[in-house]
Write an enzyme that holds these catalytic residues in place. Structure first.
Site, PDB file in Angstrom:
ATOM      1  N   LYS A   1       1.280   8.472   3.014  1.00 43.03           N
ATOM      2  CA  LYS A   1       1.115   7.090   3.444  1.00 43.03           C
ATOM      3  C   LYS A   1       0.427   6.985   4.795  1.00 43.03           C
ATOM      4  O   LYS A   1       0.697   6.062   5.570  1.00 43.03           O
ATOM      5  CB  LYS A   1       2.479   6.388   3.505  1.00 43.03           C
ATOM      6  CG  LYS A   1       3.047   6.038   2.142  1.00 43.03           C
ATOM      7  CD  LYS A   1       4.221   5.098   2.288  1.00 43.03           C
ATOM      8  CE  LYS A   1       4.743   4.645   0.939  1.00 43.03           C
ATOM      9  NZ  LYS A   1       5.830   3.661   1.054  1.00 43.03           N
TER      10      LYS A   1
ATOM     11  N   PRO B   1       0.823  -1.215   0.000  1.00 48.25           N
ATOM     12  CA  PRO B   1       0.000   0.000   0.000  1.00 48.25           C
ATOM     13  C   PRO B   1       0.856   1.265   0.000  1.00 48.25           C
ATOM     14  O   PRO B   1       1.712   1.449   0.860  1.00 48.25           O
ATOM     15  CB  PRO B   1      -0.819  -0.114   1.287  1.00 48.25           C
ATOM     16  CG  PRO B   1      -0.808  -1.553   1.633  1.00 48.25           C
ATOM     17  CD  PRO B   1       0.513  -2.072   1.175  1.00 48.25           C
ATOM     18  N   GLU B   2       0.613   2.133  -0.983  1.00 46.10           N
ATOM     19  CA  GLU B   2       1.353   3.390  -1.093  1.00 46.10           C
ATOM     20  C   GLU B   2       0.354   4.541  -1.114  1.00 46.10           C
ATOM     21  O   GLU B   2      -0.833   4.337  -0.787  1.00 46.10           O
ATOM     22  CB  GLU B   2       2.237   3.357  -2.334  1.00 46.10           C
ATOM     23  CG  GLU B   2       3.250   2.209  -2.300  1.00 46.10           C
ATOM     24  CD  GLU B   2       4.135   2.136  -3.534  1.00 46.10           C
ATOM     25  OE1 GLU B   2       4.161   3.113  -4.304  1.00 46.10           O
ATOM     26  OE2 GLU B   2       4.796   1.105  -3.728  1.00 46.10           O
TER      27      GLU B   2
END
Length: 446
Positions: A54, A2-3
């Protein structure tokens, strides 16, 4: 994985699913997770989400009604809103399901006030994610590359003299102090589009982007316009050529435009995102591990700052289809070799039996030795056993004349030998009073 784009999609997902819903009760945490408890409990509250780089922030806001104003609110009820800041780690994401379909790795849960009840949960299989109640955006993280582009660009260009920019550009792109929201696959895609070698010094790759004070007002455009001439000799045509910092802004937004189909870890489908990628995990591309052990994908020359002993790590996403065949082949192998693991424990049992027999034989021999040691005092009894065994063996042979007499004589001898220890004991008991008499005589003589 996940970014920045995935966390923004997660915030959009939460706002979409929780719109118009009322949540109630306390926020529950799983017993396994080591993150802190969320001390929030309210009869009625709503949830809204916002992303920055993030990080994702959930805002829990109590809903005030006329009934709540009339009755007294208990001490355990939260009256003020609370912000819970999430960092997804490697596998974190949000899911909204029924209570009966609660995921196995749902580590933080928010329950709705309806029948049947539903739950918004933060799922994290690897438990690398974290949350912080009453938290704020992390101070060490820079501006968001997607939604704070002006401050992001100014923050990078004003700190080019820092030591951080002495490292390769591929490693600096993962520094969240300057590139908040850029991750592993985004850096590969950005450098590939500009044909920048990943192991070039970051300062040299960004030096040409320094802007003058009078040009800072034009940062919003994020694109520099230059004149490019065709090789054939046509007239110059204005073309838009993005720079490195502008791609850090536009490439993540492209992933956001893919929507929920771009990154769906709950369903395990990455086909849309995979089709969008031009470099990351694509056949024909090169890959190397950087100084931090992260794999970067590129094409052509890697650059002068390649780590010593770096090896290629070609792990393709297209092998997901091959992985199924690989697992099936594993199962086939297991079925063919099912007999072999059964034989191994059998051998072990035989060895155990042999060891037990050896141990028992040793103990028997030791016990025999002890018995022999005890029977030395009663040696005649052993002599008596020999004729018995001889008599048993002599049943096969016809008895000779005079054997009964011999047996009778032997029996008499045995009786005598059996009485011998008794007589010895009597003599031993009789010897004691003799000593007493001798002592008494000595007294009389004195």
């Amino acid at each position: 994985m996940p970014e920045g784009p995935e966390l923004h999609l997660a915030s959009l997902y939460v706002n979409k699913m929780c719109e118009g819903l009322v949540f109630t009760g306390a926020v529950e945490k799983s017993e396994v997770n080591k993150n802190p408890e969320v001390p929030f409990c309210c009869d009625a509250y709503c949830i809204k989400a916002q992303s920055r780089g993030k990080e994702v922030r959930l805002t829990l806001t109590p809903i005030k009604t006329d009934d709540n104003s009339k009755r007294k609110v208990s001490k355990h009820q939260s009256q003020q809103p609370m912000d819970v800041v999430f960092r997804f780690g490697m596998s974190g994401f949000f899911r909204f399901t029924a209570v009966d379909d609660l995921p196995k790795h749902a580590h933080l849960r928010f329950y709705t006030n309806e029948a049947p009840r539903r739950v918004l949960s933060f799922e994290d299989t690897r438990r690398f994610g974290s949350w912080h109640p009453n938290g704020t955006w992390q101070k060490d993280r820079g501006p968001c590359v997607m939604f704070e582009y002006e401050s992001f660009r100014e923050n990078v260009l004003s700190h080019l003299t820092d030591k951080a920019f002495d490292k390769p550009i591929c490693e600096v792109l993962l520094n969240q102090k300057y590139f908040n929201g850029i991750g592993n696959y985004l850096r590969s895609e950005i450098l590939f589009r500009l044909q920048i070698p990943p192991f070039v010094k970051a300062r040299t790759a960004l030096e040409g982007l320094v802007l003058k004070d009078e040009d800072k007002t034009k940062v919003k455009k994020a694109i520099t316009v230059v004149e490019s001439t065709d090789k054939i000799g046509k007239k110059g045509v204005k073309a838009e050529t993005p720079d490195l910092l502008s791609l850090c802004h536009t490439v993540p937004l492209e992933v956001v435009k893919l929507g929920d189909n771009g990154y769906a870890p709950a369903k395990g489908k990455y086909s849309v995102l995979q089709a969008w990628m031009q470099c990351y995990c694509v056949q024909g591309m090169n890959s190397l591990g950087d100084h931090n052990g992260r794999t970067v994908w590129f094409k052509g020359d890697p650059g002068p700052m390649v780590p010593k002993g770096a090896k290629s790590r070609k792990i393709m996403w297209k092998r997901q289809t091959d992985d199924q065949d690989y697992t099936n082949s594993k199962k086939a192998k297991k079925t063919s070799t099912d007999s072999t693991p059964k034989q191994k424990p059998a051998k072990k049992k035989e060895n155990i039996k042999v060891k037990k027999e050896q141990a028992t034989s040793k103990t028997q021999n030791a016990s025999k030795g002890l018995k022999k040691g005890t029977k030395r005092a009663t040696a005649p009894a052993d002599k008596n056993k020999k004729p018995k065994t001889q008599g048993k063996r002599s049943l096969k042979v016809p008895p000779k004349a005079g054997t009964n007499r011999i047996k009778g004589q032997r029996v008499e001898k045995v009786i005598k030998t059996k009485r011998n220890p008794v007589t010895c004991r009597k003599s031993a008991t009789k010897a004691k009073p003799q000593r007493k008499n001798s002592a008494a005589r000595r007294r009389h003589t004195k």
